[in-house]
Scaffold this active site. Structure first.
Site, short mmCIF file in Angstrom:
data_model
loop_
_atom_site.label_atom_id
_atom_site.label_comp_id
_atom_site.label_asym_id
_atom_site.label_seq_id
_atom_site.Cartn_x
_atom_site.Cartn_y
_atom_site.Cartn_z
N LEU A 202 0.85 -1.19 0.00
CA LEU A 202 0.00 0.00 0.00
C LEU A 202 0.89 1.24 0.00
O LEU A 202 1.60 1.51 0.96
CB LEU A 202 -0.92 0.00 1.22
CG LEU A 202 -1.78 -1.27 1.41
CD1 LEU A 202 -2.79 -1.06 2.54
CD2 LEU A 202 -2.50 -1.64 0.12
N ALA B 55 -0.34 4.48 -1.54
CA ALA B 55 -1.17 5.50 -2.18
C ALA B 55 -1.30 6.79 -1.38
O ALA B 55 -1.76 7.80 -1.89
CB ALA B 55 -2.57 4.93 -2.46
N GLY B 56 -0.88 6.76 -0.10
CA GLY B 56 -1.11 7.91 0.76
C GLY B 56 -0.27 9.12 0.41
O GLY B 56 0.80 9.01 -0.21
N GLN C 176 -5.50 3.66 -6.82
CA GLN C 176 -6.56 4.03 -5.87
C GLN C 176 -6.79 5.53 -6.06
O GLN C 176 -6.10 6.35 -5.48
CB GLN C 176 -6.15 3.70 -4.43
CG GLN C 176 -7.28 3.91 -3.43
CD GLN C 176 -6.86 3.66 -1.99
OE1 GLN C 176 -5.69 3.78 -1.65
NE2 GLN C 176 -7.82 3.34 -1.13
N GLY D 298 -4.03 -0.16 17.30
CA GLY D 298 -4.99 -1.22 17.52
C GLY D 298 -4.33 -2.34 18.30
O GLY D 298 -3.18 -2.69 18.05
N LYS E 89 39.36 14.76 -12.47
CA LYS E 89 38.10 14.51 -13.16
C LYS E 89 38.34 13.79 -14.47
O LYS E 89 39.16 14.21 -15.28
CB LYS E 89 37.38 15.85 -13.41
CG LYS E 89 35.96 15.75 -13.96
CD LYS E 89 35.87 15.75 -15.48
CE LYS E 89 36.39 17.00 -16.13
NZ LYS E 89 36.14 17.00 -17.62
N HIS F 272 50.10 18.33 -4.73
CA HIS F 272 49.62 19.59 -4.15
C HIS F 272 48.87 20.46 -5.16
O HIS F 272 49.31 20.63 -6.29
CB HIS F 272 50.79 20.45 -3.63
CG HIS F 272 51.88 19.71 -2.97
ND1 HIS F 272 51.78 19.22 -1.69
CD2 HIS F 272 53.12 19.36 -3.41
CE1 HIS F 272 52.91 18.60 -1.37
NE2 HIS F 272 53.73 18.66 -2.40
N TYR G 61 44.77 20.84 -10.56
CA TYR G 61 43.56 20.36 -11.23
C TYR G 61 43.97 19.46 -12.38
O TYR G 61 44.71 19.87 -13.28
CB TYR G 61 42.73 21.53 -11.76
CG TYR G 61 41.60 21.06 -12.65
CD1 TYR G 61 40.53 20.33 -12.12
CD2 TYR G 61 41.62 21.31 -14.02
CE1 TYR G 61 39.51 19.87 -12.94
CE2 TYR G 61 40.61 20.85 -14.85
CZ TYR G 61 39.55 20.13 -14.30
OH TYR G 61 38.55 19.67 -15.11
N ALA H 146 53.55 21.09 -8.00
CA ALA H 146 52.48 21.81 -7.31
C ALA H 146 51.90 22.91 -8.19
O ALA H 146 52.58 23.49 -9.04
CB ALA H 146 53.02 22.40 -6.02
#
Length: 484
Positions: free
Chosen positions: A12, A14-15, A79, A150, A361, A373, A376, A390
């Site tokens: 269930l 659907a809520g 539902q 319950g 990357k 160091h 990129y 570096a």
């Protein structure tokens, strides 16, 4: 106990989950790398049911799209209006009949917001249901505070006589700590019959599946209950507080299993792992480590502190600290960090060193190479035994397209080298500090682009008179003249 394959499992989902206060459907909120619904379906899959039906309603397009990726073979039942759990079951039965499926055998009913549910518990529920020959078996739990739930009512012999809601319970019944979880195992044929007898004549005008229990018992059928071994398995998630608690409990469960399998978790309170993470023996997870997605950690590796790895592979005996990595491969005995960032496509071979404030990357770094160091590295192929000086930058983007740089084996590049791609540096080649490499460098060559240094005496005193720098220069010159 052994159990047969259920004829169907109904989930269930659907809520709306208004207490989440979210644009996202409640069952799509995630803990430990999987949606609430995904956790439930993973437990359900362990039953190997013949059919799985997910009842959708609120934001059904989002839920249905999600199901395509996590449970493509599941049947969806719509539902349209949320008219209660009994009505939801009726929609599920109609969806099965639309595919010419009539229910015979055991049918399991679960909720889509109980992420701590275990497949083993569902198997035991089905086994108990079939062994006792019940028309319905309730999955119950004993809780310290049953207020609002319950209660399971039993007679003097311990047989289940029904479910009484908290509002309707006597003081004696309210003292009962065994509660109804809202999950059941049914005889499929009997469920198909009784669901059409459910009434919406109540304060909310909804059909409740709990009424089916009373109807089946009234017809003389046997009703039972199986008590879940861990009460947290049946706890639903209705708001962000419960979401956080479910995440904490599931994370603790996952970490406990890792530790029992030979992994050292230094501080479980600050370490987080997703369900699909795998960690080898003798690995060490330091504090504030997060392992996400399908991350794999090899034996003897050390990860953390303060490290986030997502869908990343770490080889045996590697060391990764204060690092963020996504969709990267870190080879055996490699060292990464502190303060490194590995982006998708980063591949580090055995013994590579990626040091402080280095970003990699879509690049490969060969065995034993070092990028120590402030560098990129983007769209590059670096050979083995290379040392990158570096503050170097692999200039991969021309404003329109990305280009690759290739660095040969055992090359040495000076600090502050710019590699303007596409460019190739041959095996064993060197670059001088401050070099801008715009053309290929042959193997064994030295590339130097910086011209001779030009020194202009007295420039500071003339151009910046009166400044601290000028005053310091004047004092130094005076001392030099005195020394002569």
């Amino acid at each position: 106990m052994s159990a047969s394959r259920p004829a169907a499992v109904m989930v269930l989902a659907a809520g709306e989950g208004t207490r989440m206060k979210s644009r996202r459907p409640k069952v799509l909120h995630e803990i430990c790398g999987r949606s609430l619904l995904g956790h439930v379906l993973a437990a359900v899959a362990e039953l190997e049911p013949q059919r799985t039906v997910v009842v959708v309603g609120h934001a059904r397009e989002q839920v249905t799209e999600h199901l395509k990726s996590i449970a493509p073979h599941a049947i969806t039942a719509l539902q349209e209006e949320q008219k209660g759990t009994g009505h939801a079951v009726r929609m599920a039965i109609e969806a099965l009949r639309a595919q010419n499926v009539e229910l015979t055998g055991t049918v399991v009913l679960t909720c889509g917001d109980t992420p701590l549910l275990r497949g083993a518990t569902l198997r035991d529920l089905v086994a108990a249901h079939e062994a006792e020959g019940n028309a319905v078996t309730i999955l119950s739990a004993r809780v310290p505070d049953p207020t609002g739930y319950g209660r399971i009512v039993r007679d003097a012999a311990g047989a289940v006589t029904g479910i009484v809601e908290h509002a309707d319970a006597t003081e004696e019944q309210r003292a009962v700590d065994e509660i109804n979880s809202g999950m059941y195992a049914f005889d499929g044929a009997l469920l198909s019959q009784v669901v059409h007898r459910l009434s919406a004549d109540n304060a909310k005008g909804e059909e409740y599946i709990t009424d089916a229990v009373a109807l089946l018992r009234g017809d003389g059928h046997r009703v039972g209950a199986y008590i879940a071994p861990d009460r947290t398995e049946v706890e639903g998630v209705n708001d962000r507080v419960q979401l956080a608690e479910a995440r904490r409990l599931l994370n603790a469960r996952l970490l406990e299993q890792l530790m029992r399998d030979g992994v050292t978790v230094v501080d479980p309170a600050s370490t987080w792992v997703d369900v699909d993470v795998r960690v080898g023996r003798d690995a060490v997870l330091e504090p504030q480590t997060q392992l996400q997605g399908r991350t794999v950690i090899g034996e003897g590796a050390q990860v953390g502190p303060a490290t986030v790895l997502c869908d990343t592979e770490v080889g045996e005996d590697a060391v990764v600290s204060h690092t963020v990595a996504r969709e990267a491969v870190i080879g055996p005995e490699a060292t990464v960090g502190p303060y490194a960032y590995l982006r998708p496509g980063a591949r580090l071979d055995r013994g590579v060193k990626i040091g402080t404030f280095v970003e990699v990357k879509n690049s490969t770094v060969g065995e034993g190479s070092k990028v120590p160091h402030l560098t990129y590295v983007g769209d590059a192929d670096i050979g083995k035994g290379v040392n990158i000086g570096a503050s170097s930058v692999f200039v991969n983007y021309d404003g329109v397209n990305k280009h690759r740089t290739v660095i040969g084996d055992y090359a040495r590049t000076g600090s502050d080298t710019m590699f303007v791609a596409p460019v190739r540096v041959g095996d064993g080649a060197y670059t001088g500090a401050g070099t801008v490499v715009r053309e290929d460098v042959p193997p064994g060559a030295l590339a130097v682009s910086a011209g001779p240094q030009r020194t202009i005496e007295g420039w500071v005193e003339r151009k910046r008179p009166g400044t601290p720098a000028a005053q310091a220069a004047e004092r130094a010159r005076a001392r030099s003249e005195e020394d002569r």
